[in-house]
Design a protein around this motif. Structure first.
Motif, PDB file in Angstrom:
ATOM      1  N   PHE A  19      44.073  36.931  18.532  1.00 32.63           N
ATOM      2  CA  PHE A  19      44.882  36.919  17.310  1.00 32.63           C
ATOM      3  C   PHE A  19      46.218  37.620  17.534  1.00 32.63           C
ATOM      4  O   PHE A  19      47.268  37.149  17.075  1.00 32.63           O
ATOM      5  N   VAL A  20      46.205  38.727  18.258  1.00 35.52           N
ATOM      6  CA  VAL A  20      47.444  39.466  18.494  1.00 35.52           C
ATOM      7  C   VAL A  20      48.370  38.685  19.431  1.00 35.52           C
ATOM      8  O   VAL A  20      49.592  38.726  19.279  1.00 35.52           O
ATOM      9  N   VAL A  21      47.798  37.951  20.386  1.00 33.20           N
ATOM     10  CA  VAL A  21      48.621  37.062  21.225  1.00 33.20           C
ATOM     11  C   VAL A  21      49.314  36.019  20.343  1.00 33.20           C
ATOM     12  O   VAL A  21      50.499  35.706  20.535  1.00 33.20           O
ATOM     13  N   LEU A  22      48.590  35.474  19.381  1.00 32.04           N
ATOM     14  CA  LEU A  22      49.177  34.513  18.443  1.00 32.04           C
ATOM     15  C   LEU A  22      50.384  35.113  17.731  1.00 32.04           C
ATOM     16  O   LEU A  22      51.445  34.492  17.624  1.00 32.04           O
ATOM     17  N   LEU A  23      50.238  36.344  17.249  1.00 29.54           N
ATOM     18  CA  LEU A  23      51.339  37.000  16.548  1.00 29.54           C
ATOM     19  C   LEU A  23      52.525  37.243  17.486  1.00 29.54           C
ATOM     20  O   LEU A  23      53.683  37.090  17.086  1.00 29.54           O
ATOM     21  N   PHE A  30      40.902  39.269  11.912  1.00 31.73           N
ATOM     22  CA  PHE A  30      41.045  38.924  13.317  1.00 31.73           C
ATOM     23  C   PHE A  30      40.174  37.725  13.697  1.00 31.73           C
ATOM     24  O   PHE A  30      40.553  36.923  14.547  1.00 31.73           O
ATOM     25  N   ASP A  31      38.990  37.616  13.093  1.00 25.36           N
ATOM     26  CA  ASP A  31      38.086  36.531  13.457  1.00 25.36           C
ATOM     27  C   ASP A  31      38.009  35.449  12.386  1.00 25.36           C
ATOM     28  O   ASP A  31      37.133  34.599  12.411  1.00 25.36           O
ATOM     29  N   CYS A  32      38.944  35.478  11.441  1.00 28.10           N
ATOM     30  CA  CYS A  32      38.913  34.503  10.343  1.00 28.10           C
ATOM     31  C   CYS A  32      40.340  34.141   9.967  1.00 28.10           C
ATOM     32  O   CYS A  32      40.990  34.846   9.191  1.00 28.10           O
ATOM     33  N   ALA A  33      40.844  33.040  10.551  1.00 24.92           N
ATOM     34  CA  ALA A  33      42.248  32.686  10.363  1.00 24.92           C
ATOM     35  C   ALA A  33      42.394  31.260   9.851  1.00 24.92           C
ATOM     36  O   ALA A  33      43.368  30.582  10.166  1.00 24.92           O
ATOM     37  N   SER A  34      41.448  30.807   9.052  1.00 28.10           N
ATOM     38  CA  SER A  34      41.490  29.422   8.586  1.00 28.10           C
ATOM     39  C   SER A  34      42.632  29.163   7.614  1.00 28.10           C
ATOM     40  O   SER A  34      42.975  28.013   7.344  1.00 28.10           O
TER      41      SER A  34
END
Length: 849
Positions: A485-489, A510-514
């Motif tokens: 998730f932090v890589v995505l940001l 972090f584990d829920c980005a729908s």
């Protein structure tokens, strides 16, 4: 354990503490960390020697063997840090978490041997760990509060967040007032799908004036703006859309349409009808029928002057199907292809110029330094040299400026050297543009670069749910959820991808980005494809760069397909005979993108014994009928399945073998009226299920009762499903459920009483459930509930007094109907409760996607 080994362990902890101190110290730099690690090199060498000892080889799984593995992992991170040029918030958090995890594992190893090491400062470790966790909490809190449905705004926010502001608040214990204030906040949101103007715009006034002068001329009905990718054509289009003089000329009758690569023309014509004609839209039989009916309506006398902006057009055939003729009707087309612009007596072409030198420097500095000029402490000579190589191209200035923010002088020197080898950027030197942009990838660490290359798998111009991307990084690349998730940001902060959020989202974790979506500028997409094809591990990925008919012939000639891990296929309709038998035995992720009303699954699926992520994404105007389902029963290791715009068959017969399945997402699908996805008469044997999503499933009337047997389920989202009237009575059996989102279910009239038994529930979203009249009597038993979103629940008039017992509740989102009641509850029993009051709105924005 002998004294030598204990001494090595003590030295190991000194190394890890040094790294952790650097991660949590805002004043620490990469150079200082490298210097400290250089001083510790003798200890690191001893650790390396111990971790590679061959001695009497312990059995696999032996505690000492595992310990050696932890030491090697730690040394691997040390080597990465030694090569790193700079820290930002995202890197500090990611590498802090990695070291933290290794320390915990080593501590566990010591406990198994009942070893106490007096050299280890466990209190110091605890304090460092708390700061790392605080960083993660603040990152996620900021994302939930600040993320919008505008990519440019989000990129700027994440760019600022990556520096010192948020990190310093973790060190000092201070908080952003927009996040921590415990007062009522009234917010609204723009439902328009038209992108917002970038945060910082330069050099546009004269260009806008020139185009307006052409546009207002009598006899001109089409203005084509032609320019290379990244030259600012969309920004110009947005400036015209928002220009007061243009609005006055067309009496606010302006329509903005993003066409993009391989568009769904029928869907665009439907949007144009809704925005220009309004009222009940007829059922169009074909694209030709839709165009004819629109043309007929627009030709009627008395229609107001209208401006339609067709942004990002790629082909002449797309333009022809979206162009109309009528009195006072004008069209602006932005394209990189001059051939896409009709050349008639009533059309004019405007060539998009590059930025002038001063404007280019201002834009570059804004993204490199956060200000429109060179800071006094920076070397203005090298800054101007790097900026000059960008040749006034806005995209290059923005991306390369972002990549060099907070980087030390040697990185700037390296970038200048690489950039100087490229030819001048122009539309005739596309390869040199990509070569120029490669410098923005050079500053990424290996893991982040690998993630960027995966973006080439997704089709141009499509808005994709972030969840599918994160699943690939976690299940295929082996990343931790928080790491991914932090890589995505970080990628979004560097303008390497565009990140947007559902305007109602507040339950992102972090584990829920729908609720998050990503797109890419087509030039950055081309860069990801180019670098993926040049990757030294060339056999890891096999992507189709664009939609084709059938499997490319060059794929059939490949010798090493058995080594491929990630395959992306982009086609039209496919029949069984259209597929070829290819050895994809090592593939872990398969993405099927198609434009079809019927689609046969690839026959080689039965060879994919290691497949863990399956994405099926249809972007045809009609939902696709799936065929060839029997191959699904051969796939036994699946962990994540994403299905979009399909007519779902009864899948349960084929997915019984998916014992490892963790996540299942269904969006814009039909034939769910009898919920034939699952067999109502059987217990569902998916012991690892953690997430189920049903979104915009128009004929879903009820959830099957046997879903309540999935006791491992943590997240259940049933959103925009307008026929759902009730939930299963035994919903309370989902004892692991943490997130329950029921948003935009207007027919849902009651919540089952058993919902009050969900002791792990942290987030409940009942927004836009207008038929809901009451909350269950024992609602106060939700002892772990932290966030309640109940905006636009017009049927909920009176709140139960028992809500004052929800001691864990931190945040409520409501509207004016219940505002005062929540303020009274806060005053009487919950002084720290945050109450957000939002304006009511109703949106069909998703139809534009």
């Amino acid at each position: 354990m002998d004294s030598v080994s204990q001494s090595i362990i003590g030295k190991f902890f000194i190394v890890t503490r040094t790294i952790l101190n650097s991660m949590v110290s805002n004043k620490s730099s990469c150079a200082e960390l490298r210097q400290n690690l250089l001083l510790l090199k003798p200890s690191i060498d001893e650790i390396a020697k111990l971790s590679s000892q061959s001695g009497p080889a312990p059995e696999r799984g032996h505690p000492f063997k595992d310990f050696q593995g932890q030491l090697q992992d730690g040394l691997h991170i040390v080597k990465k840090l030694e090569r790193m040029s700079s820290f930002n918030l995202y890197r500090r958090y990611r590498y802090g978490k990695k070291i933290q995890k290794i320390e915990k594992n080593v501590n566990n190893f010591l406990r198994t041997l009942d070893v106490h090491n007096p050299d280890v400062d466990f209190k110091g470790f605890s304090e460092q760990s708390e700061l790392i966790e605080e960083m993660g909490r603040l990152i996620m809190e900021r994302v939930n509060v600040k993320m919008t449905n505008d990519a440019s705004t989000n990129s700027f926010m994440l760019h600022q967040m990556s520096t010192t502001e948020l990190f310093q608040s973790a060190i000092d214990g201070s908080h952003d007032t927009t996040m921590s204030e415990q007062s009522e906040q009234i917010t609204g949101s723009d439902s328009s799908q038209v992108p917002s103007m970038p945060n910082f715009v330069v050099g546009l006034n004269n260009i806008v004036s020139d185009v307006k002068q052409i546009l207002f001329q009598k006899g001109v009905s089409i203005v084509g703006v032609e320019g290379m990718g990244g030259s600012g054509k969309t920004t110009l289009a947005l400036a015209l859309y928002n220009d007061p003089q243009v609005k006055d000329f067309f009496q606010n009758k302006i329509v903005f349409i993003t066409v993009a690569w391989s568009p769904n023309v029928m869907a665009l014509l439907e949007i144009m009808w809704d925005k220009m004609i309004g009222g009940r839209r007829p059922v169009f039989q074909s694209i030709e029928d839709a165009h004819n009916q629109l043309q007929k309506k627009l030709s009627l006398k008395g229609n107001p002057q209208t401006l339609v902006i067709l942004d990002d057009v790629w082909s002449k055939s797309d333009v022809e199907r979206l162009l109309f003729e009528a009195d006072g009707y004008k069209t602006v087309i932005t394209t990189r292809q001059d051939l896409a612009i009709p050349h008639t007596d009533s059309s004019r072409v405007y060539n998009m110029p590059m930025l002038q030198k001063d404007d280019a420097l201002s834009l570059f500095c804004f993204w490199a330094f956060g200000q429109p000029s060179i800071p006094t402490e920076n070397d203005d000579v090298i800054v101007k040299q790097v900026e000059a190589v960008c040749m006034g191209l806005p995209l290059a200035l923005k991306v390369i400026g972002s990549s060099l923010r907070n980087e030390p002088q040697p990185v700037w020197e390296k970038a200048k050297k690489k950039l100087s080898r490229a030819e001048s950027i122009s539309k005739h030197h596309r390869e040199d543009l990509l070569h120029c942009l490669e410098t923005s990838i050079d500053v990424l660490d290996d893991e982040t670069k690998d993630c960027f290359l995966d973006l080439g798998a997704f089709p141009k111009g499509r808005k994709i749910c972030v969840g599918s991307l994160l699943d690939i990084w976690v299940y295929v690349r082996g990343m931790d959820w928080k790491d991914a998730f932090v890589v995505l940001l970080e990628l979004a902060s560097r303008n390497l991808l565009n990140l947007t959020s559902d305007s109602r989202s507040l339950g992102i974790s972090f584990d829920c980005a729908s609720e998050l979506f990503f797109t890419q500028h087509d030039v950055m997409h081309d860069l990801a494809l180019r670098l993926a094809s040049q990757d030294s591990a060339v056999h890891k990925r096999l992507f189709m760069p664009a939609k084709v008919d059938g499997i490319p012939t060059n794929w059939l000639a490949l010798e090493h397909t058995s080594q491929v891990q990630f395959v992306s296929i982009h086609t039209g309709s496919m029949e069984e005979q259209d597929w070829s038998q290819i050895d994809f035995s090592e593939v872990k992720a398969l993405a099927l993108f198609f434009d079809a009303s019927q689609y046969c699954l690839p026959t080689f699926l039965h060879t994919m014994q290691k497949l863990q992520v399956l994405i099926m994404y249809n972007y045809n105007s009609k939902r696709a009928v799936l065929k060839g389902l029997s191959v699904l029963s051969s796939v036994t290791q699946l962990k994540s399945v994403f299905l979009e715009k399909l007519i779902l068959p009864p899948l349960y017969e084929y997915c019984k073998s998916w014992k490892s399945l963790e996540k299942f997402s269904v969006c814009l699908c039909e034939d769910l009226g009898n919920m034939n996805l699952f067999d109502k008469g059987q217990v569902l044997e998916f012991p690892k299920f953690v997430e189920i999503i049903f979104d915009h499933c128009s004929d879903l009337e009820e959830l099957p009762a046997n879903i309540c047997g999935l006791i491992s389920l943590e997240r259940l989202f049933v959103t925009n499903c307008h026929l759902i009237q009730k939930l299963p009575d035994d919903l309370g059996n989902l004892r692991s459920l943490r997130f329950l989102r029921l948003s935009a279910s207007p027919s849902l009239s009651i919540l089952p009483p058993s919902i009050c038994r969900l002791q792990q529930l942290e987030f409940l979203d009942i927004s836009l459930c207008s038929s809901l009249k009451d909350l269950p009597l024992e609602f106060d038993q939700l002892s772990n509930l932290k966030v309640l979103d109940m905006r636009e629940c017009s049927g909920l008039k009176i709140l139960p007094k028992a809500l004052t017992k929800l001691r864990s509740l931190k945040h409520v989102i409501c509207d004016e109907h219940t505002r005062q009641q929540w303020l009274d509850i806060r005053a009487s029993a919950m002084p720290n409760l945050k109450v957000d009051v939002v304006e009511e709105r109703f949106s069909l924005d998703w139809l534009d996607d």
